[in-house]
Scaffold this motif. Structure first.
Motif, PDB file in Angstrom:
ATOM      1  N   PHE A 243      14.347 -23.529  42.776  1.00 45.66           N
ATOM      2  CA  PHE A 243      15.230 -23.119  41.680  1.00 45.66           C
ATOM      3  C   PHE A 243      14.822 -23.840  40.399  1.00 45.66           C
ATOM      4  O   PHE A 243      14.923 -25.071  40.308  1.00 45.66           O
ATOM      5  CB  PHE A 243      16.683 -23.460  42.038  1.00 45.66           C
ATOM      6  CG  PHE A 243      17.696 -22.769  41.183  1.00 45.66           C
ATOM      7  CD1 PHE A 243      18.217 -21.541  41.560  1.00 45.66           C
ATOM      8  CD2 PHE A 243      18.126 -23.344  39.990  1.00 45.66           C
ATOM      9  CE1 PHE A 243      19.160 -20.902  40.779  1.00 45.66           C
ATOM     10  CE2 PHE A 243      19.064 -22.719  39.197  1.00 45.66           C
ATOM     11  CZ  PHE A 243      19.585 -21.484  39.590  1.00 45.66           C
ATOM     12  N   PRO A 244      14.340 -23.101  39.384  1.00 41.85           N
ATOM     13  CA  PRO A 244      13.829 -23.754  38.168  1.00 41.85           C
ATOM     14  C   PRO A 244      14.916 -24.503  37.403  1.00 41.85           C
ATOM     15  O   PRO A 244      16.004 -23.972  37.180  1.00 41.85           O
ATOM     16  CB  PRO A 244      13.297 -22.571  37.336  1.00 41.85           C
ATOM     17  CG  PRO A 244      13.097 -21.455  38.318  1.00 41.85           C
ATOM     18  CD  PRO A 244      14.157 -21.633  39.348  1.00 41.85           C
ATOM     19  N   VAL A 245      14.627 -25.735  36.995  1.00 42.95           N
ATOM     20  CA  VAL A 245      15.640 -26.533  36.314  1.00 42.95           C
ATOM     21  C   VAL A 245      15.960 -25.974  34.935  1.00 42.95           C
ATOM     22  O   VAL A 245      17.040 -26.256  34.399  1.00 42.95           O
ATOM     23  CB  VAL A 245      15.198 -28.014  36.216  1.00 42.95           C
ATOM     24  CG1 VAL A 245      15.061 -28.616  37.591  1.00 42.95           C
ATOM     25  CG2 VAL A 245      13.931 -28.165  35.401  1.00 42.95           C
ATOM     26  N   GLU A 246      15.072 -25.169  34.353  1.00 41.13           N
ATOM     27  CA  GLU A 246      15.389 -24.614  33.043  1.00 41.13           C
ATOM     28  C   GLU A 246      16.556 -23.635  33.086  1.00 41.13           C
ATOM     29  O   GLU A 246      17.153 -23.308  32.045  1.00 41.13           O
ATOM     30  CB  GLU A 246      14.165 -23.939  32.406  1.00 41.13           C
ATOM     31  CG  GLU A 246      13.581 -22.780  33.184  1.00 41.13           C
ATOM     32  CD  GLU A 246      12.377 -23.215  34.005  1.00 41.13           C
ATOM     33  OE1 GLU A 246      11.512 -22.359  34.258  1.00 41.13           O
ATOM     34  OE2 GLU A 246      12.307 -24.410  34.373  1.00 41.13           O
ATOM     35  N   LEU A 247      16.934 -23.185  34.289  1.00 45.56           N
ATOM     36  CA  LEU A 247      18.097 -22.309  34.412  1.00 45.56           C
ATOM     37  C   LEU A 247      19.404 -23.064  34.199  1.00 45.56           C
ATOM     38  O   LEU A 247      20.485 -22.479  34.207  1.00 45.56           O
ATOM     39  CB  LEU A 247      18.108 -21.615  35.774  1.00 45.56           C
ATOM     40  CG  LEU A 247      16.964 -20.618  36.013  1.00 45.56           C
ATOM     41  CD1 LEU A 247      17.043 -20.033  37.413  1.00 45.56           C
ATOM     42  CD2 LEU A 247      16.993 -19.503  34.972  1.00 45.56           C
ATOM     43  N   ALA A 248      19.319 -24.365  33.974  1.00 46.09           N
ATOM     44  CA  ALA A 248      20.515 -25.153  33.652  1.00 46.09           C
ATOM     45  C   ALA A 248      21.188 -24.661  32.382  1.00 46.09           C
ATOM     46  O   ALA A 248      22.392 -24.882  32.181  1.00 46.09           O
ATOM     47  CB  ALA A 248      20.152 -26.623  33.499  1.00 46.09           C
ATOM     48  N   SER A 249      20.439 -23.994  31.501  1.00 48.24           N
ATOM     49  CA  SER A 249      21.000 -23.517  30.236  1.00 48.24           C
ATOM     50  C   SER A 249      21.793 -22.220  30.381  1.00 48.24           C
ATOM     51  O   SER A 249      22.423 -21.772  29.422  1.00 48.24           O
ATOM     52  CB  SER A 249      19.873 -23.310  29.219  1.00 48.24           C
ATOM     53  OG  SER A 249      18.958 -22.320  29.680  1.00 48.24           O
ATOM     54  N   GLU A 250      21.763 -21.619  31.565  1.00 49.60           N
ATOM     55  CA  GLU A 250      22.502 -20.374  31.786  1.00 49.60           C
ATOM     56  C   GLU A 250      24.013 -20.644  31.786  1.00 49.60           C
ATOM     57  O   GLU A 250      24.452 -21.757  32.086  1.00 49.60           O
ATOM     58  CB  GLU A 250      22.096 -19.745  33.121  1.00 49.60           C
ATOM     59  CG  GLU A 250      20.651 -19.298  33.193  1.00 49.60           C
ATOM     60  CD  GLU A 250      20.388 -18.081  32.323  1.00 49.60           C
ATOM     61  OE1 GLU A 250      21.343 -17.364  31.965  1.00 49.60           O
ATOM     62  OE2 GLU A 250      19.202 -17.841  31.993  1.00 49.60           O
ATOM     63  N   PRO A 251      24.817 -19.639  31.448  1.00 48.66           N
ATOM     64  CA  PRO A 251      26.281 -19.818  31.516  1.00 48.66           C
ATOM     65  C   PRO A 251      26.717 -20.304  32.900  1.00 48.66           C
ATOM     66  O   PRO A 251      26.126 -19.917  33.919  1.00 48.66           O
ATOM     67  CB  PRO A 251      26.816 -18.412  31.219  1.00 48.66           C
ATOM     68  CG  PRO A 251      25.720 -17.736  30.451  1.00 48.66           C
ATOM     69  CD  PRO A 251      24.441 -18.294  30.990  1.00 48.66           C
ATOM     70  N   THR A 252      27.743 -21.117  32.933  1.00 46.08           N
ATOM     71  CA  THR A 252      28.142 -21.775  34.175  1.00 46.08           C
ATOM     72  C   THR A 252      28.391 -20.789  35.310  1.00 46.08           C
ATOM     73  O   THR A 252      27.899 -20.981  36.433  1.00 46.08           O
ATOM     74  CB  THR A 252      29.400 -22.626  33.943  1.00 46.08           C
ATOM     75  OG1 THR A 252      29.121 -23.603  32.940  1.00 46.08           O
ATOM     76  CG2 THR A 252      29.829 -23.319  35.225  1.00 46.08           C
TER      77      THR A 252
END
Length: 314
Positions: A243-252
């Motif tokens: 799971f790419p850590v850049e997806l942390a910016s996606e809505p919760t």
């Protein structure tokens, strides 16, 4: 309108029964399988489908949870046949445990799948309202879909817009005597307590009928979930190799649905607590260790953050 279904004469005036017949027409096809407990909701559903002229097979499940359950199942099958439907009976056995309702549901749908790949069930608007409140108590207010997948079954719920009063009224109009499950009056079951205590209190507080509003909220929760689930499905390839850590910016909400999909892809049972803990590896990262998410044959399953991705390791 037919004058009979099987051996059962149909009344000339039957407003409750007409309500049910109207509700099921968008779902009709040549042959429908219906889960029949013998209660008012499922009896009325079998009768309505038979009156619409389609071939009906009632699937009756004996859960072996009460004395005399086999006789109840046989009586339900007999009433279906009396209305011109086919009937199949199955016996299932529920392992002892805390969540008897969930275990019985799993066993029931497994038994349905032995007969068909599509089953109609008789959940009403009242059931929808109760489901929404039950989900809210678990932190996940949700509703039932008109059609949903529980592989290998498709489950059709044609009565979600119909009140329980209509199904009981239809049985009265038709002269059918439904079985009354004693579990449905036992407040030890959370759903029954909501039905008998919480919803009447909400009606008193609001000065009206709280069920339509709760059912509408459930419907909107279903619609919103479908949008998010569609977005997750389109992006699933992104986390096939971690799971790419850049997806942390996606809505919760979307991010946590994606994390749930990631975990399920590894055969991990999902809970809110697990998702929140794994989510902190994305949103509150300060070099912490892995998050335990289950067990494998060789040890403990953990989600760890490594080289810009979340990975499942054991």
């Amino acid at each position: 309108m037919p004058s009979h279904i099987g051996e059962l004469s149909l009344p000339r005036i039957s407003p409750n029964f007409v309500e049910i017949r109207n509700a099921i027409r968008p779902y009709l096809h040549d042959h429908v399988f219906i889960g029949l407990s013998g209660g008012a909701d499922s009896l009325a559903l079998v009768a309505a489908a038979a009156a619409e002229g389609v071939e009906v097979t009632a699937v009756c499940i004996d859960h072996n949870l009460q004395d005399g359950s086999a006789a109840v199942t046989d009586q339900a099958a007999a009433m279906a046949r009396m209305m011109g439907a086919h009937a199949i009976t199955h016996q299932v056995h529920i392992a002892p445990g805390q969540n008897m309702e969930a275990a019985a549901r799993t066993a029931r749908y497994d038994a349905f799948a032995q007969s068909t790949d599509e089953i109609w069930v008789a959940h009403t608007m009242d059931d929808q309202a109760e489901t929404y409140l039950l989900g809210g108590l678990r932190g996940n207010p949700a509703g039932m879909k008109d059609a949903s997948r529980r592989p290998p079954l498709t489950i059709i719920r044609p009565l979600l817009g119909v009140r329980r009063a209509h199904t009981h009224g239809a049985c009265t109009e038709l002269g059918l005597k439904p079985w009354h499950d004693p579990h449905n009056t036992d407040d030890a079951f959370r759903r029954v307590a909501i039905r008998s205590q919480v919803i009447p209190l909400l009606n008193e507080i609001t000065g009206g009928d709280s069920v339509p509003g709760l059912a509408l909220a459930a419907r909107r929760a279903v619609d919103d979930a479908e949008v998010v689930d569609g977005a997750v499905e389109k992006r699933r390839a992104l986390w096939q190799d971690g799971f790419p850590v850049e997806l942390a910016s996606e809505p919760t909400g979307l991010r946590r649905r994606m994390l749930a999909d990631f975990l399920r892809g590894h055969g991990i049972a999902v809970s809110s607590r697990k998702i929140e803990a794994v989510d902190r590896l994305l949103t509150d990262w300060h070099g912490q260790g892995g998050v335990a998410v289950g067990k494998s044959d060789t040890g403990r399953l953990e989600v760890v953050r490594r080289s810009g991705k979340l990975k499942v390791t054991d």
